[in-house]
Design a protein around this motif. Structure first.
Motif, PDB file in Angstrom:
ATOM      1  N   ARG A 101      -6.976   7.220   2.232  1.00  0.00           N
ATOM      2  CA  ARG A 101      -6.637   6.169   1.120  1.00  0.00           C
ATOM      3  C   ARG A 101      -7.419   6.223  -0.102  1.00  0.00           C
ATOM      4  NH1 ARG A 101      -6.080  -0.012   3.042  1.00  0.00           N
ATOM      5  NH2 ARG A 101      -4.071   0.691   3.481  1.00  0.00           N
ATOM      6  N   ARG A 102      -8.622   6.762  -0.060  1.00  0.00           N
ATOM      7  CA  ARG A 102      -9.530   7.081  -1.283  1.00  0.00           C
ATOM      8  C   ARG A 102      -8.836   8.133  -2.080  1.00  0.00           C
ATOM      9  NH1 ARG A 102     -15.216   5.882  -0.542  1.00  0.00           N
ATOM     10  NH2 ARG A 102     -15.946   7.762  -1.732  1.00  0.00           N
ATOM     11  N   ARG A 103      -8.191   9.061  -1.360  1.00  0.00           N
ATOM     12  CA  ARG A 103      -7.446  10.143  -2.169  1.00  0.00           C
ATOM     13  C   ARG A 103      -6.316   9.576  -2.794  1.00  0.00           C
ATOM     14  NH1 ARG A 103      -8.546  13.661   2.016  1.00  0.00           N
ATOM     15  NH2 ARG A 103      -6.436  13.234   2.812  1.00  0.00           N
ATOM     16  N   ARG A 104      -5.695   8.722  -2.305  1.00  0.00           N
ATOM     17  CA  ARG A 104      -4.358   8.078  -2.667  1.00  0.00           C
ATOM     18  C   ARG A 104      -4.770   7.456  -4.097  1.00  0.00           C
ATOM     19  NH1 ARG A 104      -0.883   3.860  -0.652  1.00  0.00           N
ATOM     20  NH2 ARG A 104      -1.964   4.054   1.396  1.00  0.00           N
ATOM     21  N   ILE A 105      -5.844   6.528  -4.051  1.00  0.00           N
ATOM     22  CA  ILE A 105      -6.401   5.904  -5.104  1.00  0.00           C
ATOM     23  C   ILE A 105      -6.819   6.799  -6.311  1.00  0.00           C
ATOM     24  CG2 ILE A 105      -8.213   4.369  -5.857  1.00  0.00           C
ATOM     25  CD1 ILE A 105      -8.237   3.038  -3.199  1.00  0.00           C
TER      26      ILE A 105
ATOM     27  N   GLU B  88      -5.300   9.695  -6.777  1.00  0.00           N
ATOM     28  CA  GLU B  88      -4.376  10.380  -7.150  1.00  0.00           C
ATOM     29  C   GLU B  88      -3.724   9.126  -8.293  1.00  0.00           C
ATOM     30  OE1 GLU B  88      -2.107  11.707  -3.946  1.00  0.00           O
ATOM     31  OE2 GLU B  88      -3.788  13.186  -3.445  1.00  0.00           O
ATOM     32  N   ALA B  89      -3.412   7.749  -7.849  1.00  0.00           N
ATOM     33  CA  ALA B  89      -3.215   6.932  -8.746  1.00  0.00           C
ATOM     34  C   ALA B  89      -3.811   6.833 -10.211  1.00  0.00           C
ATOM     35  CB  ALA B  89      -3.224   5.501  -8.267  1.00  0.00           C
TER      36      ALA B  89
ATOM     37  N   LEU C 210      -8.816  -1.610  -3.084  1.00  0.00           N
ATOM     38  CA  LEU C 210      -9.427  -1.017  -4.184  1.00  0.00           C
ATOM     39  C   LEU C 210     -10.902  -1.129  -4.127  1.00  0.00           C
ATOM     40  CD1 LEU C 210      -9.110   1.418  -6.318  1.00  0.00           C
ATOM     41  CD2 LEU C 210      -8.880  -0.509  -8.097  1.00  0.00           C
TER      42      LEU C 210
ATOM     43  N   VAL D 249      -4.977   0.339 -11.558  1.00  0.00           N
ATOM     44  CA  VAL D 249      -5.066   1.603 -10.480  1.00  0.00           C
ATOM     45  C   VAL D 249      -4.569   0.993  -9.252  1.00  0.00           C
ATOM     46  CG1 VAL D 249      -6.679   3.186  -9.520  1.00  0.00           C
ATOM     47  CG2 VAL D 249      -7.111   2.633 -12.023  1.00  0.00           C
TER      48      VAL D 249
ATOM     49  N   GLU E  71      -0.959   0.957  -9.299  1.00  0.00           N
ATOM     50  CA  GLU E  71      -0.282   2.382  -9.135  1.00  0.00           C
ATOM     51  C   GLU E  71      -0.458   2.888  -7.776  1.00  0.00           C
ATOM     52  OE1 GLU E  71       1.192   3.922 -11.851  1.00  0.00           O
ATOM     53  OE2 GLU E  71       1.425   5.821 -10.394  1.00  0.00           O
ATOM     54  N   ALA E  72      -1.593   2.518  -6.905  1.00  0.00           N
ATOM     55  CA  ALA E  72      -1.928   3.165  -5.722  1.00  0.00           C
ATOM     56  C   ALA E  72      -1.166   2.423  -4.808  1.00  0.00           C
ATOM     57  CB  ALA E  72      -3.457   3.152  -5.648  1.00  0.00           C
TER      58      ALA E  72
END
Lengths: 199, 199
Positions: free
Chosen positions: B10-14, B16-17, B46, B35, B38-39
Motif C-alpha cells: 500500500r505504501r508503494r501504491r501511494i 506511485e500515485a 493515507l 494523492v 489518485e491512489a
C-alpha cells in the motif's frame, strides 16, 4: 511622462516583493494576495499590472536577470578594460552562482519559474528562448579564445558553451542545497576552466 | 507475515500515485487529498502511512531512487560482467538523465523534493546526506581509473566526481526544459568524459 515612470516604479516594487517571498519562504504556496500584501498594494492594483502569477514571475525574472547581467558587466569592467575570453567566461559563470544575496534571490526566482515552466507549455517556450542567446555568447568567447591559441586544441566552442552552462547550473543547485559552499562551487568552476585553457 | 506485506504494497501504491501526479501536473498544487484520490485510498488511510506531505515525498523519492539504482546496475551488468570505471561512471551519469519515462518521473519527484528542501531545514539535511555517498562512489571509480592509467594525468578524483554530478544535474535541467534533447545531454556527457579518459 511622469505617469509612466510611476507605473514602472510600481511594477518594480511588486517584482521586489515577489523576490523577497521567493528568497525566504518560496513561491510554492504564495498567492497573488500574499504578493500584493508584501508590496503594500491592493489585490486589484496588483492585477492591474499582472493578470496572472505567471505574468508576474516572468516580469520579475526578466527584471532580476537584467540586474544580474548589469552586475556581471560591472564586475568585468572593474577587472580590466579589455577582458580576455577566459575572464569573461569565468565572470559570466560566477555571476550565475549564489555568491551573494542578490544572485541567490535571482536564482530562487529562476527556480520557481523553472518549476512552473516544466508543467506549462507557454512558459516553457519562453524559458527556452533565453538559453540559445547565452549559449551563443559563451560559444563566441570560446571561439575567440581558440583562435588566439588560448585554449587546448580540438575544443568545440558550442559544446563547451553548453557544458559550462550545465555545469554552472548544477553547481548552483548543490550550493543552494548547501551540499557545497558557493566558494567551493567557484573553485570547481575554475578547475573546469583550467582544463580548457592553456596556462 | 501477510499483513506486513500488505502495508508495504500500500505504501508503494501511494508512492506511485504521487509519481503520477508529479510527472503530469507537478506537486506544487497537489494536496494529500489529491494523492489519496489518485491512489484509491481514503485521506485517513493515507495519513495512517504518511503524516505529512514531506514524509510522503521522502518515501516516494527513496523508493524511486532505489528503482533507479537497480536499473543502472542492470544496465551495467547487461554490458559486461567486469565493467571498466569509465563504463560505470557513464552509466551512473546516464541513469540520472531523463532518458525514459521512469527516470523522467524520478527526476520530477526529485525536483519537487529539492524545492521543498530549499525552504525546510530538516528536509535539506536529509537531502544533503545522499550526495556524499554518490560523490564518494564516483570518486572511487575515478581513482581506480587513474591508478590503472586510464585517465589523463593530474586528475583529482574527488573534484571530478563533484564536477560530474553537477554537470549531469545541469544537463538534466536543460533536457527537462526541452532546451536540449535527452540524447544531446548524453552526447555532451560523453564529450566531457572523452576529455578525462585517454582514448
Amino acid at each position: 511622462m511622469p505617469k509612466r515612470v510611476d507605473h514602472e516604479e510600481r511594477r518594480r516594487r511588486i517584482a521586489e516583493a515577489l523576490w523577497r517571498i521567493a528568497s525566504t519562504r518560496g513561491l510554492e504556496g504564495a498567492s497573488m494576495r500574499d504578493v500584493a500584501a508584501e508590496a503594500g498594494v491592493s489585490l486589484g492594483q496588483l492585477q492591474h499590472y499582472f493578470a496572472t502569477k505567471d505574468e508576474l514571475i516572468v516580469f520579475a525574472l526578466e527584471h532580476i536577470s537584467g540586474l544580474g547581467e548589469e552586475r556581471i558587466r560591472r564586475r568585468i569592467a572593474a577587472i580590466t578594460e579589455d577582458p580576455a575570453p577566459r575572464t569573461v567566461l569565468r565572470e559570466c559563470a560566477a555571476g550565475m552562482l549564489p555568491l551573494d544575496d542578490e544572485s541567490r534571490t535571482g536564482l530562487l526566482v529562476g527556480i520557481a519559474y523553472f518549476i512552473r515552466a516544466l508543467g506549462d507549455e507557454r512558459l516553457r517556450r519562453h524559458a527556452q528562448e533565453g538559453q540559445p542567446a547565452l549559449r551563443g555568447f559563451l560559444a563566441g568567447q570560446f571561439r575567440q579564445a581558440a583562435e588566439s591559441g588560448e585554449t587546448v586544441p580540438g575544443l568545440d566552442p558550442d559544446t563547451e558553451a553548453m557544458l559550462l552552462i550545465a555545469l554552472t547550473d548544477g553547481l548552483t543547485s548543490s550550493a543552494l542545497l548547501e551540499v557545497i559552499t558557493p566558494e567551493e562551487a567557484l573553485e570547481l568552476l575554475d578547475r573546469h576552466l583550467d582544463r580548457l585553457f592553456v596556462a
